[in-house]
Design a protein around this motif. Structure first.
Motif, PDB file in Angstrom:
ATOM      1  N   MET A 143       0.845  -1.196   0.000  1.00  0.00           N
ATOM      2  CA  MET A 143       0.000   0.000   0.000  1.00  0.00           C
ATOM      3  C   MET A 143       0.879   1.244   0.000  1.00  0.00           C
ATOM      4  O   MET A 143       1.721   1.415   0.879  1.00  0.00           O
ATOM      5  N   ALA A 144       0.695   2.101  -1.005  1.00  0.00           N
ATOM      6  CA  ALA A 144       1.467   3.338  -1.098  1.00  0.00           C
ATOM      7  C   ALA A 144       0.723   4.458  -0.378  1.00  0.00           C
ATOM      8  O   ALA A 144      -0.472   4.655  -0.595  1.00  0.00           O
ATOM      9  N   ARG A 145       1.427   5.197   0.475  1.00  0.00           N
ATOM     10  CA  ARG A 145       0.858   6.328   1.192  1.00  0.00           C
ATOM     11  C   ARG A 145       1.165   7.604   0.416  1.00  0.00           C
ATOM     12  O   ARG A 145       2.321   7.927   0.161  1.00  0.00           O
ATOM     13  N   VAL A 146       0.110   8.303   0.017  1.00  0.00           N
ATOM     14  CA  VAL A 146       0.260   9.521  -0.792  1.00  0.00           C
ATOM     15  C   VAL A 146       0.049  10.729   0.098  1.00  0.00           C
ATOM     16  O   VAL A 146      -0.983  10.854   0.769  1.00  0.00           O
ATOM     17  N   ALA A 147       1.036  11.630   0.100  1.00  0.00           N
ATOM     18  CA  ALA A 147       0.949  12.829   0.940  1.00  0.00           C
ATOM     19  C   ALA A 147      -0.160  13.750   0.430  1.00  0.00           C
ATOM     20  O   ALA A 147      -0.219  14.070  -0.762  1.00  0.00           O
ATOM     21  N   TRP A 148      -0.992  14.212   1.372  1.00  0.00           N
ATOM     22  CA  TRP A 148      -2.123  15.077   1.024  1.00  0.00           C
ATOM     23  C   TRP A 148      -2.243  16.170   2.100  1.00  0.00           C
ATOM     24  O   TRP A 148      -3.246  16.273   2.798  1.00  0.00           O
ATOM     25  N   PRO A 149      -1.216  17.009   2.235  1.00  0.00           N
ATOM     26  CA  PRO A 149      -1.257  18.061   3.255  1.00  0.00           C
ATOM     27  C   PRO A 149      -2.324  19.107   2.927  1.00  0.00           C
ATOM     28  O   PRO A 149      -2.696  19.294   1.765  1.00  0.00           O
ATOM     29  N   HIS A 150      -2.780  19.829   3.938  1.00  0.00           N
ATOM     30  CA  HIS A 150      -3.882  20.777   3.755  1.00  0.00           C
ATOM     31  C   HIS A 150      -3.502  21.937   2.846  1.00  0.00           C
ATOM     32  O   HIS A 150      -4.370  22.581   2.245  1.00  0.00           O
ATOM     33  N   TRP A 151      -2.196  22.239   2.730  1.00  0.00           N
ATOM     34  CA  TRP A 151      -1.773  23.381   1.930  1.00  0.00           C
ATOM     35  C   TRP A 151      -1.592  23.042   0.452  1.00  0.00           C
ATOM     36  O   TRP A 151      -1.238  23.902  -0.356  1.00  0.00           O
ATOM     37  N   LEU A 152      -1.853  21.803   0.067  1.00  0.00           N
ATOM     38  CA  LEU A 152      -1.665  21.390  -1.321  1.00  0.00           C
ATOM     39  C   LEU A 152      -2.667  22.121  -2.221  1.00  0.00           C
ATOM     40  O   LEU A 152      -3.869  22.116  -1.967  1.00  0.00           O
ATOM     41  N   LYS A 153      -2.190  22.765  -3.267  1.00  0.00           N
ATOM     42  CA  LYS A 153      -3.060  23.522  -4.158  1.00  0.00           C
ATOM     43  C   LYS A 153      -3.893  22.585  -5.024  1.00  0.00           C
ATOM     44  O   LYS A 153      -3.483  21.448  -5.303  1.00  0.00           O
ATOM     45  N   PRO A 154      -5.081  23.050  -5.485  1.00  0.00           N
ATOM     46  CA  PRO A 154      -5.965  22.174  -6.273  1.00  0.00           C
ATOM     47  C   PRO A 154      -5.317  21.565  -7.511  1.00  0.00           C
ATOM     48  O   PRO A 154      -5.562  20.388  -7.808  1.00  0.00           O
ATOM     49  N   ASP A 155      -4.479  22.325  -8.236  1.00  0.00           N
ATOM     50  CA  ASP A 155      -3.877  21.745  -9.428  1.00  0.00           C
ATOM     51  C   ASP A 155      -2.906  20.629  -9.072  1.00  0.00           C
ATOM     52  O   ASP A 155      -2.786  19.627  -9.787  1.00  0.00           O
ATOM     53  N   GLU A 156      -2.227  20.769  -7.921  1.00  0.00           N
ATOM     54  CA  GLU A 156      -1.331  19.706  -7.466  1.00  0.00           C
ATOM     55  C   GLU A 156      -2.136  18.524  -6.933  1.00  0.00           C
ATOM     56  O   GLU A 156      -1.739  17.369  -7.093  1.00  0.00           O
ATOM     57  N   GLN A 157      -3.274  18.798  -6.298  1.00  0.00           N
ATOM     58  CA  GLN A 157      -4.159  17.719  -5.883  1.00  0.00           C
ATOM     59  C   GLN A 157      -4.631  16.915  -7.093  1.00  0.00           C
ATOM     60  O   GLN A 157      -4.704  15.684  -7.041  1.00  0.00           O
ATOM     61  N   ALA A 158      -4.944  17.609  -8.189  1.00  0.00           N
ATOM     62  CA  ALA A 158      -5.385  16.916  -9.405  1.00  0.00           C
ATOM     63  C   ALA A 158      -4.298  15.981  -9.919  1.00  0.00           C
ATOM     64  O   ALA A 158      -4.572  14.853 -10.337  1.00  0.00           O
ATOM     65  N   ARG A 159      -3.040  16.448  -9.881  1.00  0.00           N
ATOM     66  CA  ARG A 159      -1.937  15.604 -10.351  1.00  0.00           C
ATOM     67  C   ARG A 159      -1.819  14.341  -9.513  1.00  0.00           C
ATOM     68  O   ARG A 159      -1.699  13.232 -10.049  1.00  0.00           O
ATOM     69  N   ARG A 160      -1.855  14.502  -8.198  1.00  0.00           N
ATOM     70  CA  ARG A 160      -1.701  13.328  -7.327  1.00  0.00           C
ATOM     71  C   ARG A 160      -2.912  12.404  -7.412  1.00  0.00           C
ATOM     72  O   ARG A 160      -2.775  11.174  -7.354  1.00  0.00           O
TER      73      ARG A 160
END
Length: 310
Positions: free
Chosen positions: A1-18
């Motif tokens: 299982m891969a853990r993907v970092a999802w901090p609260h400061w992540l911008k929407p475009d970077e969230q889309a990439r991840r």
């Protein structure tokens, strides 16, 4: 299982990439989980590198064959009963099976015993047969009701015997049976009247499917979005983070919806808690979205993202 970092400061475009990379990873067999903190979890670059270690799956055609290869092929040795199970997916727009041509080979039974054969489709009984213990070969043409079939289906064939046992620890004699390679599902002319199949067919015509996250998602919402994207995007279709235009918008509760052309076909896709799948409905630009659940807005004509024109 891969853990993907999802901090609260992540911008929407970077969230889309991840989110896109995590969905691609799921389709390649790599499980992922989104975590709120960055420590010890994969960022975008590390996730992309990990993804490269897994081969992209090749979409499998659906030709109706049941026992030419795989788990159903070959002779079975068992006690009391054996089952042959086949799962098939109609989401790609293939025609629905109208019948099962079943060819079986049974080992001979002693005495007056017989074989009992049952066939179920999505846990609904569609056939029962009884075969004498002296009969080795058995053929049946079994109708598969169209109204019992859904997007994903499970067909199960069970062969059992009434061979007596002498005690609680006695399993009975060893039995043998085989589903022959000539067994197959025969397709008809009708397709599945399923809104999700319509979405798949429409998205399958647009080339790379652009996915956008107009407003920030929580780690929990990202996990739900991944599961929904996996169901909504057709198998084998390429998809990527959106640039100027998006075909799929991931909308969290309370977030504004980007402007969409009134003449564009739009579907609103939400999570179906009853089935664990998704619910699809036609969406009007004047229809409010759910205030409590995540929604995927799907428009094959693509939505121009505000601030990305030009």
């Amino acid at each position: 299982m891969a853990r993907v970092a999802w901090p609260h400061w992540l911008k929407p475009d970077e969230q889309a990439r991840r989110l896109v990379l995590a969905t691609q990873a799921k389709r390649r067999g790599l499980g992922t989980a989104f975590v709120a903190g960055p420590d010890g979890a994969l960022d975008t670059g590390a996730l992309r590198t990990a993804l490269g270690a897994f081969a992209e799956p090749t979409p499998e055609g659906f030709d109706g064959a049941l026992a030419q290869s795989g788990a159903n092929a070959g002779l079975r040795r068992f006690h009391r009963q054996a089952s042959w199970r086949t799962r098939y997916d109609l989401a790609s727009g293939v025609a629905m099976p109208q019948r099962l041509d079943l060819d079986m080979q049974f080992g001979r039974l002693m005495g007056n015993q017989h074989w009992a054969l049952t066939v179920t489709l999505n846990n609904r009984l569609v056939f029962q047969g009884h075969i004498t213990g002296a009969q080795a070969e058995y053929e049946a043409v079994i109708a598969l009701p169209l109204d019992l079939q859904t997007r994903t289906n499970t067909l199960e064939i069970v062969a059992a015997t009434t061979a007596p046992t002498t005690g609680i620890c006695d399993q009975g004699p060893e039995l043998v049976a085989e589903m022959l390679p000539s067994s197959q599902l025969v397709l008809g002319d009708a397709g599945l009247a399923d809104p999700l199949a319509q979405v798949h067919a429409a998205l399958g015509q647009v080339g790379p499917i652009n996915v956008a996250v107009p407003g920030a998602l929580s780690a929990l919402a990202a996990g739900q979005a991944l599961e929904m994207l996996d169901q909504v995007i057709p198998q084998g279709a390429p998809f990527k983070p959106a640039g100027q235009k998006a075909h799929v918008l991931v909308i969290a509760p309370g977030h504004a919806v980007p402007e969409i052309s009134a003449d564009a076909p739009i579907w609103a896709v939400t999570h179906d808690t009853a089935t664990g799948g998704v619910r699809v409905r036609d969406h009007s630009i004047d229809t409010p979205l759910s205030a409590t659940g995540l929604t995927l807005l799907v428009t094959p004509n693509a939505t121009v993202l505000r601030g990305a024109e030009g």
